[in-house]
Design a protein around this motif. Structure first.
Motif, PDB file in Angstrom:
ATOM      1  N   TYR A 128       0.821  -1.219   0.000  1.00 30.21           N
ATOM      2  CA  TYR A 128       0.000   0.000   0.000  1.00 30.21           C
ATOM      3  C   TYR A 128       0.852   1.265   0.000  1.00 30.21           C
ATOM      4  O   TYR A 128       0.327   2.371   0.100  1.00 30.21           O
ATOM      5  CB  TYR A 128      -0.923   0.002   1.222  1.00 30.21           C
ATOM      6  CG  TYR A 128      -1.742  -1.262   1.320  1.00 30.21           C
ATOM      7  CD1 TYR A 128      -2.720  -1.554   0.378  1.00 30.21           C
ATOM      8  CD2 TYR A 128      -1.524  -2.188   2.333  1.00 30.21           C
ATOM      9  CE1 TYR A 128      -3.455  -2.720   0.446  1.00 30.21           C
ATOM     10  CE2 TYR A 128      -2.260  -3.361   2.416  1.00 30.21           C
ATOM     11  CZ  TYR A 128      -3.215  -3.625   1.463  1.00 30.21           C
ATOM     12  OH  TYR A 128      -3.941  -4.787   1.531  1.00 30.21           O
ATOM     13  N   VAL A 145       2.013   2.738   5.168  1.00 32.80           N
ATOM     14  CA  VAL A 145       0.985   1.993   5.911  1.00 32.80           C
ATOM     15  C   VAL A 145       1.652   0.832   6.645  1.00 32.80           C
ATOM     16  O   VAL A 145       2.479   0.125   6.085  1.00 32.80           O
ATOM     17  CB  VAL A 145      -0.102   1.442   4.972  1.00 32.80           C
ATOM     18  CG1 VAL A 145      -1.213   0.760   5.777  1.00 32.80           C
ATOM     19  CG2 VAL A 145      -0.687   2.567   4.112  1.00 32.80           C
ATOM     20  N   ILE A 163      -2.012   4.802   8.923  1.00 31.25           N
ATOM     21  CA  ILE A 163      -1.743   5.366   7.601  1.00 31.25           C
ATOM     22  C   ILE A 163      -1.060   6.707   7.838  1.00 31.25           C
ATOM     23  O   ILE A 163      -1.676   7.636   8.379  1.00 31.25           O
ATOM     24  CB  ILE A 163      -3.040   5.553   6.794  1.00 31.25           C
ATOM     25  CG1 ILE A 163      -3.766   4.207   6.617  1.00 31.25           C
ATOM     26  CG2 ILE A 163      -2.743   6.184   5.432  1.00 31.25           C
ATOM     27  CD1 ILE A 163      -5.125   4.330   5.946  1.00 31.25           C
ATOM     28  N   VAL A 204      -6.200   8.044  -0.200  1.00 28.74           N
ATOM     29  CA  VAL A 204      -6.348   7.452   1.134  1.00 28.74           C
ATOM     30  C   VAL A 204      -7.710   6.783   1.279  1.00 28.74           C
ATOM     31  O   VAL A 204      -7.813   5.678   1.831  1.00 28.74           O
ATOM     32  CB  VAL A 204      -6.142   8.531   2.225  1.00 28.74           C
ATOM     33  CG1 VAL A 204      -6.488   7.974   3.607  1.00 28.74           C
ATOM     34  CG2 VAL A 204      -4.710   9.029   2.213  1.00 28.74           C
TER      35      VAL A 204
END
Length: 360
Positions: A128, A145, A163, A204
């Motif tokens: 990610y 992440v 995140i 996001v």
């Protein structure tokens, strides 16, 4: 002539469309450096300058208006191979670095985290990772992440997810506590997220959807709706800032619960880890799997939970001797001295996952 123009227009449209699809390919992965490239760019003396202490997991290069930069991801492994997602890792640290004209290395920012005693492993989720310019200002907008696996539940269902977004050098974070219980999930979004450019917020939001689809997390509906509203740009969005119960509020609730078995049971996570000192002053640990087992132990039930909590006067983080968890708190009592408790948050309230017991 018209046919040629139409054909050219069609081909251009297909090309633009294809490029758009490629840019949004969900299977896109950032490309890390090879082991040989890492050793050449970051010999031992350079790693020492940077402050790297853990083994290197991956190194990713990227370039923008600020020049060539590198993201170094390091992890401290306690069991297994660093490249194995099933290995156990205690701590992580990321470094964003660049080389100056005089060849010295500059650390621009770092990310540090580690597990507590309720968790078994932590690691970067590089599938990610984003190292692209998402708002077309010429600067890369890194999104990192990572997450944890808990000692409780299956897979990631009781772990944490973070995140971390860097925009123009400023850190913005989304923190997620997973839970199998609806009221146990907690999502916190930094208020500065609302002011981010649309491209970053969209990335996001899509990332959250993928994390949920793949079973890594389940975010609260309230926060997802707030992020969706922020994407629409319909005025300022104030993210919920209620982090739930404070430590002092927990202590007051625990004092009241000590008079009621039904309420006390709700404050305990099973299996409950209990630590004490044996006759040789060595630390021992037992596990209690039900409230009935607790009641069968006089020192734990009547001593710690009854006399101890009822006479509690203060709680604060740290000073723990038997637990080394970052979420360990010391409770001062007037009847039995100090009690150590390890707490985690389920939803907006703390629950006890570890506690010390009086020993004769």
């Amino acid at each position: 002539m018209k046919l040629q123009i139409k054909t050219l227009f069609t081909l251009c449209s297909i090309f633009i469309c294809t490029m758009g699809i490629a840019q949004e390919d969900k299977n896109y992965r950032e490309t890390p450096l090879t082991d040989m490239e890492i050793k050449k760019l970051f010999p031992t003396e350079v790693l020492q300058q940077i402050g790297v202490e853990f083994p290197i997991f991956r190194v990713y290069p990227f370039e923008d208006k600020d020049g060539k930069q590198y993201l170094i991801l390091t992890e401290k492994v306690t069991k297994g191979n660093i490249q194995d997602e099933n290995s156990l890792k205690r701590s992580i640290k990321a470094f964003n670095v660049s080389f100056e004209e005089d060849k010295t290395v500059k650390v621009r920012w770092t990310i540090t985290d580690y597990i507590d005693e309720t968790e078994q492993s932590i690691g970067f989720w590089t599938q990610y990772l984003n190292l692209k310019d998402l708002d077309n200002d010429g600067f890369v907008d890194p999104i990192v992440v990572y997450g944890t696996k808990s000692n409780y539940g299956k897979g990631f269902e009781e772990g944490r997810v973070k995140i971390i977004i860097y925009h123009l050098g400023k850190k913005i974070a989304i923190r997620q506590q997973n839970s199998s219980l609806d009221d146990g999930r907690l999502t916190q979004v930094d208020q500065s997220f609302d002011a981010l450019p649309l491209g970053i917020k969209k990335k996001v939001y899509d990332m959250i959807g993928i994390l949920e689809d793949r079973g890594y997390s389940l975010f609260t509906t309230e926060v997802k709706n707030q992020i969706k509203k922020s994407l629409k740009g319909e005025g300022k969005v104030v993210f919920s800032s209620d982090k739930g119960e404070t430590i002092d509020e927990f202590l007051q609730r625990a004092k009241k619960a000590a008079s009621s078995d039904a309420e006390l049971q709700k404050m305990i996570n099973f299996p409950l880890r209990v630590r004490g000192l044996d006759e040789n002053l060595n630390v021992f640990e037992d596990k209690f799997y039900s409230f009935a087992e607790i009641k069968d132990n006089v020192m734990l039930y009547e001593g710690t939970f009854k006399a101890g909590l009822l006479s509690a006067v203060r709680i604060y983080r740290g000073d723990c001797q038997l637990f080394n968890d970052k979420n360990c708190f010391t409770i001062k009592t007037t009847e039995i001295g100090d009690i150590e408790v390890v707490l985690i948050k389920k939803g907006k309230q703390y629950i006890i996952v570890g506690i010390t017991i009086l020993t004769a």
